[in-house]
Scaffold this motif. Sequence first.
Motif, short mmCIF file in Angstrom:
data_model
loop_
_atom_site.label_atom_id
_atom_site.label_comp_id
_atom_site.label_asym_id
_atom_site.label_seq_id
_atom_site.Cartn_x
_atom_site.Cartn_y
_atom_site.Cartn_z
N ILE A 261 78.96 57.19 21.07
CA ILE A 261 78.18 58.38 21.45
C ILE A 261 77.63 58.22 22.87
O ILE A 261 77.59 59.17 23.65
CB ILE A 261 77.02 58.61 20.44
N MET A 262 77.21 56.99 23.21
CA MET A 262 76.55 56.79 24.50
C MET A 262 77.53 56.42 25.61
O MET A 262 77.13 56.19 26.76
CB MET A 262 75.46 55.74 24.36
N GLY A 263 78.82 56.34 25.27
CA GLY A 263 79.83 56.09 26.29
C GLY A 263 79.80 54.69 26.85
O GLY A 263 80.04 54.48 28.05
N VAL A 264 79.44 53.69 26.02
CA VAL A 264 79.48 52.29 26.49
C VAL A 264 80.39 51.50 25.56
O VAL A 264 80.68 51.92 24.44
CB VAL A 264 78.07 51.64 26.50
N GLU A 265 80.84 50.35 26.04
CA GLU A 265 81.65 49.45 25.19
C GLU A 265 80.73 48.79 24.18
O GLU A 265 79.66 48.31 24.56
CB GLU A 265 82.29 48.36 26.06
N PRO A 266 81.11 48.75 22.88
CA PRO A 266 80.23 48.05 21.94
C PRO A 266 80.27 46.55 22.18
O PRO A 266 81.34 45.95 22.15
CB PRO A 266 80.84 48.40 20.56
N GLU A 267 79.13 46.00 22.49
CA GLU A 267 79.04 44.56 22.73
C GLU A 267 77.87 44.03 21.92
O GLU A 267 76.77 44.62 21.96
CB GLU A 267 78.76 44.32 24.22
N PHE A 268 78.11 42.96 21.14
CA PHE A 268 77.06 42.49 20.23
C PHE A 268 76.61 41.09 20.61
O PHE A 268 77.40 40.26 21.05
CB PHE A 268 77.57 42.49 18.79
N ASN A 269 75.33 40.84 20.38
CA ASN A 269 74.77 39.50 20.52
C ASN A 269 74.40 39.05 19.11
O ASN A 269 73.36 39.42 18.58
CB ASN A 269 73.53 39.58 21.43
N PHE A 270 75.32 38.28 18.47
CA PHE A 270 75.09 37.87 17.09
C PHE A 270 74.09 36.71 17.05
O PHE A 270 74.35 35.66 17.63
CB PHE A 270 76.42 37.48 16.42
N LEU A 271 72.98 36.95 16.37
CA LEU A 271 71.90 35.96 16.28
C LEU A 271 71.96 35.30 14.90
O LEU A 271 72.57 35.84 13.97
CB LEU A 271 70.55 36.67 16.44
N PRO A 272 71.33 34.12 14.76
CA PRO A 272 71.33 33.51 13.43
C PRO A 272 70.79 34.50 12.39
O PRO A 272 69.86 35.26 12.70
CB PRO A 272 70.37 32.32 13.59
N PRO A 273 71.39 34.51 11.18
CA PRO A 273 70.92 35.47 10.18
C PRO A 273 69.45 35.23 9.85
O PRO A 273 68.97 34.10 9.94
CB PRO A 273 71.79 35.20 8.95
N ARG A 274 68.74 36.27 9.50
CA ARG A 274 67.37 36.10 9.03
C ARG A 274 67.35 36.45 7.55
O ARG A 274 68.27 37.09 7.04
CB ARG A 274 66.39 36.97 9.82
N GLN A 275 66.30 36.01 6.90
CA GLN A 275 66.17 36.29 5.45
C GLN A 275 65.84 37.76 5.28
O GLN A 275 64.74 38.19 5.63
CB GLN A 275 65.02 35.45 4.92
N GLU A 276 66.79 38.55 4.79
CA GLU A 276 66.52 39.98 4.61
C GLU A 276 67.41 40.51 3.49
O GLU A 276 68.37 39.85 3.06
CB GLU A 276 66.80 40.75 5.90
N VAL A 277 67.09 41.69 3.00
CA VAL A 277 67.90 42.32 1.96
C VAL A 277 69.25 42.69 2.57
O VAL A 277 69.31 43.27 3.67
CB VAL A 277 67.16 43.57 1.42
N GLN A 278 70.35 42.33 1.89
CA GLN A 278 71.68 42.56 2.47
C GLN A 278 72.10 44.04 2.38
O GLN A 278 72.59 44.61 3.34
CB GLN A 278 72.71 41.65 1.77
N HIS A 279 71.89 44.62 1.21
CA HIS A 279 72.27 46.04 1.03
C HIS A 279 71.09 46.77 0.41
O HIS A 279 70.65 46.40 -0.68
CB HIS A 279 73.48 46.17 0.12
#
Length: 332
Positions: free
Chosen positions: A255-273
């Motif tokens: 939508i914003m016209g940029v390349e999707p680029e991700f910074n994957f960080l260590p997972p945190r304790q959170e609900v998955q779904h």
Amino acid sequence: MKAFVTGIAGFIGAHVAQHLLDAGWQVCGIDDLSGGRIENVPEGAEFQQLDCNEPLDGVMQSFRPTAVFHLAAYAAEGLSHHIPVFNYQNNVVATANVLGAACRADVEHFVFTSSIAAYGHPESDQPFDEEMLCHPCDPYGIAKLTCEHHIRSVCDYFGGPQFTIFRPHNVFGPKQNIADPYRNVVGIFIRCALERKPFPIFGDGSQTRSFSYIDSVAASIAASPTTKDAANQTFNVGGDHPLSVRELGETLAEIMGVEPEFNFLPPRQEVQHAHADHTKVQSVFPAAFADEVDLRTGLERMVADVRQHPIADPTPCPSAIEIPEKLPPSWS
Ligand SMILES: NC(=O)c1ccc[n+]([C@@H]2O[C@H](COP(=O)([O-])OP(=O)(O)OC[C@H]3O[C@@H](n4cnc5c(N)ncnc54)[C@H](O)[C@@H]3O)[C@@H](O)[C@H]2O)c1
């Protein structure tokens, strides 16, 4: 009719107040501006900068509201592990303070925004429904569930006011704060896209959420005091279509016209779904869902709104970090 709205300079509070004004209510709101913006307060609403922990009898008794909509909170679920005292003070004690003032002012209806976080980890692959047992797994969710119990018990013991509790989830749209690094993933991604930075993702981005455009959420909250079947009820409210956080990032990048680029960080304790069933809210508030906005259109509207404003400085955390252990390095 008169509505008193806490958190009126915030995202959902501002939209609820606008719906109320459009429906002919007189609106008075308070906000401490810790996370909201004064520009969000809709034209036609009275406003006072006040903390919900302060004495509220003066403002409440001079305005004499028919209904109180208590939306003020600091809704940073993941961060709440690290600021538990602040979380309980700002989200539980403040709620007891607002409700006490509402009772003393003989308010007829008390509306509260709880959260899907009250459910905790899902116990099956079924979406959460309102009858399920709640096992919140972070201080924010515990605070919301505690407030729910407190509201029910006060209203039962004193024979009023009537109440309606909403459990929204992952709401997004215009007026949302995109400058808080600790919450609102849609806003965080939009801001990163504007600044040409990679989108931060905890883990691999496969966690799913049903992102919820603001319109139907705010419309149902605003309509609750005048909707007979909403009295003394609890409702899930939000979107129905699960999306992974990674897919959200890809959609926003497109939508914003940029390349999707991700910074994957260590997972945190959170609900998955985390997904909720909305049968009840859709049957009690059909008008609020008549023109539901699909996810992509909602995201486009939010991006268009964001582009009209300068990028704000990051919103500081309203509390000092109380427990730094396990704080994600990206939050330090
Ligand atoms: N946005 C979501 O996805 C979502 C999901 C579930 C529940 N909720 C709940 O909905 C409500 C509104 O959330 P939002 O997304 O609009 O957040 P928001 O941060 O945009 O709005 C909250 C407002 O409350 C104000 N506030 C915070 N603490 C206060 C205090 N002690 N006294 C006075 N004002 C105070 C902030 O300045 C802000 O303007 C909150 O109760 C939140 O927990 C939001």
